[in-house]
Design a protein around this motif. Structure first.
Motif, mmCIF file in Angstrom:
data_model
loop_
_atom_site.group_PDB
_atom_site.id
_atom_site.type_symbol
_atom_site.label_atom_id
_atom_site.label_comp_id
_atom_site.label_asym_id
_atom_site.label_seq_id
_atom_site.Cartn_x
_atom_site.Cartn_y
_atom_site.Cartn_z
ATOM 1 N N PHE A 29 18.794 7.587 -39.482
ATOM 2 C CA PHE A 29 19.645 8.758 -39.234
ATOM 3 C C PHE A 29 18.749 9.977 -38.994
ATOM 4 O O PHE A 29 18.965 11.044 -39.520
ATOM 5 N N ASN A 37 16.146 11.886 -35.802
ATOM 6 C CA ASN A 37 16.390 12.641 -34.565
ATOM 7 C C ASN A 37 17.479 11.996 -33.721
ATOM 8 O O ASN A 37 18.496 12.597 -33.405
ATOM 9 N N GLN A 38 17.231 10.747 -33.341
ATOM 10 C CA GLN A 38 18.173 10.061 -32.463
ATOM 11 C C GLN A 38 19.379 9.524 -33.228
ATOM 12 O O GLN A 38 20.512 9.586 -32.746
ATOM 13 N N ASN A 49 20.288 3.302 -44.275
ATOM 14 C CA ASN A 49 19.152 4.191 -44.558
ATOM 15 C C ASN A 49 18.731 4.067 -46.008
ATOM 16 O O ASN A 49 19.573 3.858 -46.883
ATOM 17 N N ARG A 50 17.421 4.209 -46.233
ATOM 18 C CA ARG A 50 16.945 4.260 -47.618
ATOM 19 C C ARG A 50 17.620 5.425 -48.318
ATOM 20 O O ARG A 50 18.094 6.362 -47.667
ATOM 21 N N ASP A 95 17.631 8.535 -49.536
ATOM 22 C CA ASP A 95 16.878 9.797 -49.562
ATOM 23 C C ASP A 95 17.588 10.859 -48.761
ATOM 24 O O ASP A 95 18.795 10.757 -48.520
ATOM 25 N N TYR A 154 17.711 11.736 -45.622
ATOM 26 C CA TYR A 154 18.425 11.373 -44.390
ATOM 27 C C TYR A 154 19.787 10.758 -44.747
ATOM 28 O O TYR A 154 20.794 11.018 -44.089
ATOM 29 N N ASP A 182 9.162 3.896 -33.919
ATOM 30 C CA ASP A 182 8.730 2.647 -33.279
ATOM 31 C C ASP A 182 7.762 1.843 -34.144
ATOM 32 O O ASP A 182 7.869 0.626 -34.224
ATOM 33 N N GLN A 226 9.502 -0.229 -36.899
ATOM 34 C CA GLN A 226 10.585 -1.151 -36.517
ATOM 35 C C GLN A 226 10.269 -2.627 -36.762
ATOM 36 O O GLN A 226 11.103 -3.344 -37.325
ATOM 37 N N ILE A 261 10.613 -3.521 -40.609
ATOM 38 C CA ILE A 261 11.977 -3.429 -41.162
ATOM 39 C C ILE A 261 12.907 -4.418 -40.473
ATOM 40 O O ILE A 261 13.666 -5.131 -41.124
ATOM 41 N N PRO A 319 17.560 7.586 -24.321
ATOM 42 C CA PRO A 319 17.700 8.967 -23.855
ATOM 43 C C PRO A 319 16.334 9.550 -23.502
ATOM 44 O O PRO A 319 15.338 9.258 -24.167
ATOM 45 N N ILE A 354 15.133 14.856 -26.645
ATOM 46 C CA ILE A 354 15.034 14.844 -28.101
ATOM 47 C C ILE A 354 16.452 14.787 -28.686
ATOM 48 O O ILE A 354 17.422 15.161 -28.026
HETATM 49 P P1 NDP Z 1 12.840 9.526 -36.597
HETATM 50 O O1 NDP Z 1 11.422 9.757 -36.943
HETATM 51 O O2 NDP Z 1 13.718 10.733 -36.497
HETATM 52 O O3 NDP Z 1 13.465 8.494 -37.645
HETATM 53 C C1 NDP Z 1 13.805 8.907 -38.873
HETATM 54 C C2 NDP Z 1 14.672 7.828 -39.480
HETATM 55 O O4 NDP Z 1 13.874 6.661 -39.678
HETATM 56 C C3 NDP Z 1 15.228 8.239 -40.803
HETATM 57 O O5 NDP Z 1 16.491 7.670 -40.964
HETATM 58 C C4 NDP Z 1 14.198 7.630 -41.745
HETATM 59 O O6 NDP Z 1 14.780 7.368 -42.975
HETATM 60 C C5 NDP Z 1 13.883 6.330 -41.059
HETATM 61 N N1 NDP Z 1 12.575 5.812 -41.456
HETATM 62 C C6 NDP Z 1 11.365 6.382 -41.202
HETATM 63 N N2 NDP Z 1 10.376 5.631 -41.729
HETATM 64 C C7 NDP Z 1 10.988 4.591 -42.324
HETATM 65 C C8 NDP Z 1 10.501 3.473 -43.047
HETATM 66 N N3 NDP Z 1 9.196 3.284 -43.242
HETATM 67 N N4 NDP Z 1 11.405 2.591 -43.530
HETATM 68 C C9 NDP Z 1 12.742 2.782 -43.312
HETATM 69 N N5 NDP Z 1 13.256 3.824 -42.638
HETATM 70 C C10 NDP Z 1 12.386 4.709 -42.144
HETATM 71 O O7 NDP Z 1 12.946 8.622 -35.299
HETATM 72 P P2 NDP Z 1 13.395 9.062 -33.849
HETATM 73 O O8 NDP Z 1 14.848 9.330 -33.862
HETATM 74 O O9 NDP Z 1 12.460 10.084 -33.323
HETATM 75 O O10 NDP Z 1 13.101 7.718 -33.037
HETATM 76 C C11 NDP Z 1 13.968 6.612 -33.143
HETATM 77 C C12 NDP Z 1 13.877 5.825 -31.852
HETATM 78 O O11 NDP Z 1 14.324 6.654 -30.776
HETATM 79 C C13 NDP Z 1 12.459 5.381 -31.506
HETATM 80 O O12 NDP Z 1 12.532 4.128 -30.892
HETATM 81 C C14 NDP Z 1 12.021 6.425 -30.494
HETATM 82 O O13 NDP Z 1 11.028 5.954 -29.597
HETATM 83 C C15 NDP Z 1 13.328 6.667 -29.766
HETATM 84 N N6 NDP Z 1 13.413 7.934 -29.074
HETATM 85 C C16 NDP Z 1 13.087 9.085 -29.732
HETATM 86 C C17 NDP Z 1 13.192 10.299 -29.086
HETATM 87 C C18 NDP Z 1 12.929 11.571 -29.816
HETATM 88 O O14 NDP Z 1 13.136 12.622 -29.245
HETATM 89 N N7 NDP Z 1 12.500 11.578 -31.062
HETATM 90 C C19 NDP Z 1 13.606 10.403 -27.668
HETATM 91 C C20 NDP Z 1 14.047 9.128 -27.122
HETATM 92 C C21 NDP Z 1 13.905 7.961 -27.805
HETATM 93 P P3 NDP Z 1 13.964 7.410 -44.351
HETATM 94 O O15 NDP Z 1 12.575 7.896 -44.086
HETATM 95 O O16 NDP Z 1 14.776 8.349 -45.112
HETATM 96 O O17 NDP Z 1 14.049 6.041 -44.829
#
Ligand code: NDP
Length: 340
Positions: free
Chosen positions: A26, A28-29, A51-52, A54, A56, A87, A90, A93, A134, A137
């Motif tokens: 939960f 950015n995307q 989601n863990r 925390d 988010y 990425d 992924q 998990i 997308p 951001i």
């Molecule tokens: P984020 O960095 O915003 O992701 C955060 C989320 O990931 C939170 O829910 C966080 O929850 C969870 N997370 C992070 N680390 C862990 C972990 N080790 N274990 C479990 N959960 C984890 O990601 P984005 O939204 O930036 O990217 C997501 C996808 O979208 C990627 O594939 C990216 O390439 C793609 N994308 C991103 C864009 C962008 O603008 N950012 C644009 C287009 C595509 P918590 O840490 O609380 O567990």
């Protein structure tokens, strides 16, 4: 080569009726896409945020979403699974916590081609795997949707399981608001190639060009203050790119003075790109497409969570910031902030 573009009229939202949609992440995307999907009419009770426990997760709850902390439980109910965690995390998990519990009929949605192109996620052959990526951001994915505008997006079917994967991918694209201005048919290979090429070939050249230009002009007697403003702090380059996006990469030059237009066009046309082209091809074929970067990055990926110099990214920042340009900018910014 021209690509197919899909619009709202090509997508049937009813394909998502009665489907349980799970968002892994939960951030950015995740937060943007889940809210858009709900506002497109997918009932809140059909959406689950995995989601863990925390901040988010708390944000998701505060926005009224159902949240599941047990990834196995979330996986077991998913008809559509959006993988929206960074990425690099992924594979761990997804392969450990999700894949063993997923339905054989699930549609898996990725927002970037990286892990699919490099075959780092373990899918079974009956599952649909689609990319809805997308080019924005997350905050813009949400704000453009709220403004009833679309956003650029790539869509593809990476694995056909149900026989209906493209239609489901288009329904998903429409639900998150991506087919409003047109979702471009692409592939994980194309998305990964372009993304990593920009990051590893194009932008390093641009950083290097700025660094060397700064140095040459400084040597010629230009001040740090004048150089920082002239080169980027005035936001002129940002404005130029904005105009390039709106009017055309070359057409935007018409807003510049005649001296500038003449200098830019004659200078660019006189440059022989052969050496850069050969360097670019080397990066594309021998670093990106052959998986070399991916293999090397996976070796250091865990170190990126460390603090201090053991984190390779911190080391790269330290070196880049200690360059003549990095030091000069720091001095200028400190001075502007009234710190020295
Ligand atoms: P984020 O960095 O915003 O992701 C955060 C989320 O990931 C939170 O829910 C966080 O929850 C969870 N997370 C992070 N680390 C862990 C972990 N080790 N274990 C479990 N959960 C984890 O990601 P984005 O939204 O930036 O990217 C997501 C996808 O979208 C990627 O594939 C990216 O390439 C793609 N994308 C991103 C864009 C962008 O603008 N950012 C644009 C287009 C595509 P918590 O840490 O609380 O567990």
């Amino acid at each position: 080569m021209s690509a197919k573009i899909y619009y709202d009229k090509d997508a049937d939202l009813s394909l998502l009726n009665d489907k349980k949609v799970v968002f892994l992440g939960f951030g950015n995307q995740g937060s943007a896409q889940a809210q858009n999907l709900r506002d497109s009419g997918i009932p809140n009770d059909n959406i689950l945020i995995a989601n863990r426990q925390d901040s988010y997760a708390e944000t998701a709850k505060s926005k009224g979403f159902h949240v599941e902390h047990d990834f196995g439980k979330a996986a077991a109910v998913a008809d559509v699974l959006f993988i929206l965690v960074p990425d690099q995390v992924q594979p761990r998990i997804f392969n450990n916590d999700f894949a063993p519990k997923l339905k054989s009929s699930v549609t898996i949605v990725v927002a970037s081609g990286y892990n699919v192109f490099y075959k780092l996620l373990n899918f079974t052959s009956t599952q649909d795997v689609v990319m809805v990526a997308p080019r924005m951001i997350g905050s813009s994915v949400r704000s453009l949707y709220e403004a009833k505008k679309g956003f650029p997006c790539f869509v593809s079917v990476e694995q056909e399981g149900s026989g209906n994967a493209l239609s489901i991918a288009l329904a998903i694209s429409r639900a998150i608001g991506a087919t409003k201005t047109g979702a471009i048919a692409s592939s994980a290979r194309e998305e990964t190639a372009m993304d990593l090429f920009a990051e590893q070939a194009l932008w390093p050249q641009i950083i290097m060009l700025f660094r060397e230009a700064f140095s040459v002009l400084k040597e010629a007697g230009c001040s740090d203050e004048a150089l920082c403003y002239e080169m980027w702090m005035s936001k002129e380059p940002a404005e130029i790119f904005e105009r390039a996006a709106e009017e055309g990469f070359i057409t935007q030059l018409k807003h510049h003075s005649s001296v500038s237009q003449f200098g830019q066009l004659s200078g660019a046309l006189a440059l022989d790109g052969a050496e850069v082209r050969s360097h670019f091809k080397n990066i594309l074929y021998n670093q990106v497409l052959n998986g070399k970067f991916c293999q090397e990055f996976s070796k250091i990926e865990q170190d990126l969570e460390k603090d201090g110099p053991e984190n390779p990214l911190n080391e790269l920042y330290r070196k880049a910031e200690s360059s003549e340009m990095g030091q000069a900018e720091k001095r200028v910014r400190d001075r502007l902030a009234g710190m020295i």
